[in-house]
Write a protein that holds these residues in place. Structure first.
Motif, mmCIF file in Angstrom:
data_model
loop_
_atom_site.group_PDB
_atom_site.id
_atom_site.type_symbol
_atom_site.label_atom_id
_atom_site.label_comp_id
_atom_site.label_asym_id
_atom_site.label_seq_id
_atom_site.Cartn_x
_atom_site.Cartn_y
_atom_site.Cartn_z
ATOM 1 N N MET A 1 0.820 -1.212 0.000
ATOM 2 C CA MET A 1 0.000 0.000 0.000
ATOM 3 C C MET A 1 0.855 1.264 0.000
ATOM 4 N N VAL A 2 2.138 1.108 0.221
ATOM 5 C CA VAL A 2 3.039 2.271 0.188
ATOM 6 C C VAL A 2 3.461 2.507 -1.260
ATOM 7 N N THR A 3 2.940 3.581 -1.845
ATOM 8 C CA THR A 3 3.248 3.874 -3.254
ATOM 9 C C THR A 3 3.800 5.279 -3.439
ATOM 10 N N MET A 4 3.915 6.032 -2.362
ATOM 11 C CA MET A 4 4.438 7.391 -2.465
ATOM 12 C C MET A 4 5.582 7.582 -1.482
ATOM 13 N N TRP A 5 6.520 8.440 -1.851
ATOM 14 C CA TRP A 5 7.681 8.673 -1.000
ATOM 15 C C TRP A 5 7.287 9.370 0.295
ATOM 16 N N ASN A 6 6.361 10.316 0.195
ATOM 17 C CA ASN A 6 6.034 11.119 1.372
ATOM 18 C C ASN A 6 4.646 10.833 1.944
ATOM 19 N N GLY A 7 4.101 9.674 1.617
ATOM 20 C CA GLY A 7 2.732 9.418 2.049
ATOM 21 C C GLY A 7 2.579 8.516 3.257
ATOM 22 N N LEU A 8 3.687 8.214 3.934
ATOM 23 C CA LEU A 8 3.610 7.238 5.031
ATOM 24 C C LEU A 8 2.654 7.668 6.131
ATOM 25 N N HIS A 9 2.738 8.929 6.529
ATOM 26 C CA HIS A 9 1.921 9.358 7.671
ATOM 27 C C HIS A 9 0.433 9.291 7.348
ATOM 28 N N THR A 10 0.067 9.594 6.097
ATOM 29 C CA THR A 10 -1.343 9.528 5.693
ATOM 30 C C THR A 10 -1.852 8.096 5.799
ATOM 31 N N LEU A 11 -1.060 7.171 5.243
ATOM 32 C CA LEU A 11 -1.439 5.768 5.285
ATOM 33 C C LEU A 11 -1.545 5.277 6.730
ATOM 34 N N ALA A 12 -0.668 5.777 7.577
ATOM 35 C CA ALA A 12 -0.634 5.331 8.971
ATOM 36 C C ALA A 12 -1.633 6.064 9.858
ATOM 37 N N GLY A 13 -2.329 7.060 9.280
ATOM 38 C CA GLY A 13 -3.336 7.772 10.054
ATOM 39 C C GLY A 13 -2.781 8.846 10.971
ATOM 40 N N PHE A 14 -1.614 9.377 10.622
ATOM 41 C CA PHE A 14 -1.024 10.466 11.419
ATOM 42 C C PHE A 14 -1.145 11.780 10.659
ATOM 43 N N GLU A 15 -1.053 12.874 11.405
ATOM 44 C CA GLU A 15 -1.186 14.207 10.802
ATOM 45 C C GLU A 15 0.040 14.594 9.983
ATOM 46 N N SER A 16 1.198 14.095 10.392
ATOM 47 C CA SER A 16 2.437 14.554 9.762
ATOM 48 C C SER A 16 3.499 13.460 9.869
ATOM 49 N N MET A 17 4.592 13.641 9.125
ATOM 50 C CA MET A 17 5.696 12.693 9.261
ATOM 51 C C MET A 17 6.333 12.811 10.651
ATOM 52 N N GLY A 18 6.222 13.997 11.236
ATOM 53 C CA GLY A 18 6.726 14.159 12.602
ATOM 54 C C GLY A 18 6.005 13.214 13.557
ATOM 55 N N GLU A 19 4.690 13.120 13.400
ATOM 56 C CA GLU A 19 3.909 12.206 14.247
ATOM 57 C C GLU A 19 4.255 10.752 13.938
ATOM 58 N N PHE A 20 4.453 10.482 12.645
ATOM 59 C CA PHE A 20 4.829 9.111 12.254
ATOM 60 C C PHE A 20 6.122 8.705 12.946
ATOM 61 N N TRP A 21 7.138 9.586 12.889
ATOM 62 C CA TRP A 21 8.434 9.235 13.482
ATOM 63 C C TRP A 21 8.351 9.161 15.003
ATOM 64 N N ALA A 22 7.485 9.982 15.595
ATOM 65 C CA ALA A 22 7.331 9.917 17.051
ATOM 66 C C ALA A 22 6.794 8.548 17.461
ATOM 67 N N TRP A 23 5.905 8.003 16.631
ATOM 68 C CA TRP A 23 5.368 6.662 16.909
ATOM 69 C C TRP A 23 6.434 5.579 16.644
ATOM 70 N N ALA A 24 7.164 5.740 15.518
ATOM 71 C CA ALA A 24 8.138 4.718 15.107
ATOM 72 C C ALA A 24 9.320 4.618 16.066
ATOM 73 N N ARG A 25 9.516 5.657 16.837
ATOM 74 C CA ARG A 25 10.617 5.705 17.792
ATOM 75 C C ARG A 25 10.391 4.694 18.916
ATOM 76 N N GLY A 26 11.475 4.269 19.522
ATOM 77 C CA GLY A 26 11.335 3.350 20.648
ATOM 78 C C GLY A 26 10.672 4.026 21.845
ATOM 79 N N ASN A 27 10.071 3.219 22.712
ATOM 80 C CA ASN A 27 9.501 3.752 23.954
ATOM 81 C C ASN A 27 9.773 2.734 25.062
ATOM 82 N N GLY A 28 9.189 2.949 26.214
ATOM 83 C CA GLY A 28 9.465 2.055 27.342
ATOM 84 C C GLY A 28 9.018 0.622 27.096
ATOM 85 N N GLU A 29 8.115 0.440 26.166
ATOM 86 C CA GLU A 29 7.539 -0.879 25.905
ATOM 87 C C GLU A 29 8.287 -1.666 24.833
#
Ligand SMILES: [Mg+2]
Length: 191
Positions: free
Chosen positions: A34-62
């Motif tokens: 489903m990934v067909t665009m270079w800059n469309g990851l956040h849209t596909l993932a349901g985030f507002e921006s790539m900043g939000e996407f990377w915040a999610w993709a980052r490691g956390n305590g879990e």
């Protein structure tokens, strides 16, 4: 020859990895195709921006970051090992957030990627190589412009298009053959 090799989308199955993690955490049914665009990851993932996407993709305590457990793409490691054995230098050139660096280094070690040089840079052309393999529609034109004597290879993906001066490769076997031919053309010993 020095071979400048990108990681995500070339060696590491980034889209498989993040969609799998996303499905596990949000219960969706995303698929890497489903990934067909270079800059469309956040849209596909349901985030507002790539900043939000990377915040999610980052490691956390879990859990660690998405970069810790990516699968290898087909033929990548076997071809890199053969190229290394043919006395080429594998130079990893990858662009990613600074927080992703430790997990990326662990991942390279996990898979015993045969490299002696790892660069985390956005301006990939600043790392001198004889050949490059990348899938980024932003990086490829830069490489062609700034490294006119190099063999620049576009790993053909849904999110990139042909670039004047770049050679299209559909898989690792094609890259290996192009590198070998290029070495012969240059009269190198290493082939
Ligand atoms: Mg890439």
């Amino acid at each position: 020859m020095r071979l400048g090799i990108d990681l995500d989308g070339v060696v590491a199955a980034f889209n498989d990895g993040w969609t799998e993690l996303h499905n596990a955490e949000f219960g969706g049914e995303l698929h890497p195709d489903m990934v067909t665009m270079w800059n469309g990851l956040h849209t596909l993932a349901g985030f507002e921006s790539m900043g939000e996407f990377w915040a999610w993709a980052r490691g956390n305590g879990e859990r660690p970051s998405v970069f810790r457990h990516l699968q290898l793409l087909p033929d990548a490691i076997e071809t890199l090992q053969r190229l290394d054995g043919a006395r080429h230098r594998i130079v990893i050139i990858t662009s990613k957030p600074r927080w992703a660096i430790p997990d990326t280094l662990r991942w390279l070690a996990d898979h015993e990627v045969p490299t002696t040089e790892v660069h985390f840079v956005d301006r990939k052309h600043e790392v001198p190589c004889d050949a490059y393999l990348d899938d980024s529609p932003l990086v490829l034109p830069d490489l062609v412009t700034h490294r006119p004597d190099a063999l620049v290879c576009r790993f053909v993906r849904a999110w990139n298009d042909p670039v004047d001066g770049a050679h299209d490769v559909a898989g690792w076997n094609e890259f290996e053959r192009l590198v070998s031919d290029f070495a012969v053309t240059r009269g190198d010993d290493a082939q």
